[in-house]
Motif scaffolding. Structure first.
Motif, mmCIF file in Angstrom:
data_model
loop_
_atom_site.group_PDB
_atom_site.id
_atom_site.type_symbol
_atom_site.label_atom_id
_atom_site.label_comp_id
_atom_site.label_asym_id
_atom_site.label_seq_id
_atom_site.Cartn_x
_atom_site.Cartn_y
_atom_site.Cartn_z
ATOM 1 N N SER A 39 1.632 -7.618 52.720
ATOM 2 C CA SER A 39 1.525 -9.076 52.717
ATOM 3 C C SER A 39 0.178 -9.505 52.132
ATOM 4 O O SER A 39 -0.706 -8.684 51.905
ATOM 5 N N GLN A 96 11.338 -11.013 53.841
ATOM 6 C CA GLN A 96 9.964 -10.528 53.898
ATOM 7 C C GLN A 96 9.485 -10.080 52.525
ATOM 8 O O GLN A 96 8.324 -10.297 52.176
ATOM 9 N N ARG A 145 8.135 -12.798 50.327
ATOM 10 C CA ARG A 145 6.837 -13.364 50.713
ATOM 11 C C ARG A 145 5.691 -12.361 50.635
ATOM 12 O O ARG A 145 4.608 -12.642 51.105
ATOM 13 N N THR A 146 5.908 -11.193 50.058
ATOM 14 C CA THR A 146 4.859 -10.176 50.033
ATOM 15 C C THR A 146 4.081 -10.207 48.730
ATOM 16 O O THR A 146 4.561 -10.677 47.697
#
Length: 114
Positions: A38, A51, A54-55
């Motif tokens: 992240s 996920q 959004r990394t």
């Protein structure tokens, strides 16, 4: 079929299980793990599709079963050397669960065949 994240790792693992199921002789087994890094630097193993969107970076690591040596890596996004090493260490721990799953699945198949 749905892609809930980690598609390449799932394909590598499914391919290895398919070869095992078909009794194809192999020198060693392969297992893949996906890690996401992240923006704040935290590492997530086996991230979901949400996920991954959004990394900052994604790392796919493929290991062999004998010595847990890295066979291949693939990265998406910028990644510093220190974070790559952290992902490799985290993936090496996580891949044990994949190899353990292989043993369980093949053990069940062999017990049914006997």
């Amino acid at each position: 079929m749905q892609d809930s994240g980690g598609l390449l790792s799932a394909c590598v693992n499914a391919s290895c299980l398919s070869l095992l199921d078909a009794c194809v002789p192999m020198k060693y087994l392969l297992a893949a793990v996906t890690c996401a890094v992240s923006a704040d630097g935290s590492v997530t193993v086996d991230p979901s599709h949400k996920q991954l969107k959004r990394t900052a970076a994604e790392v796919i690591v493929v290991f062999e079963s004998r010595h847990r040596t890295v066979i291949s890596t693939q990265t998406h996004g910028p990644l510093k050397q220190e974070k790559l090493q952290e992902c490799l260490a985290t993936a090496k721990i996580a891949v044990e669960k994949v190899f353990q799953f292989y043993r369980v699945v093949i053990g069940k198949k062999l017990s049914k065949d006997v």
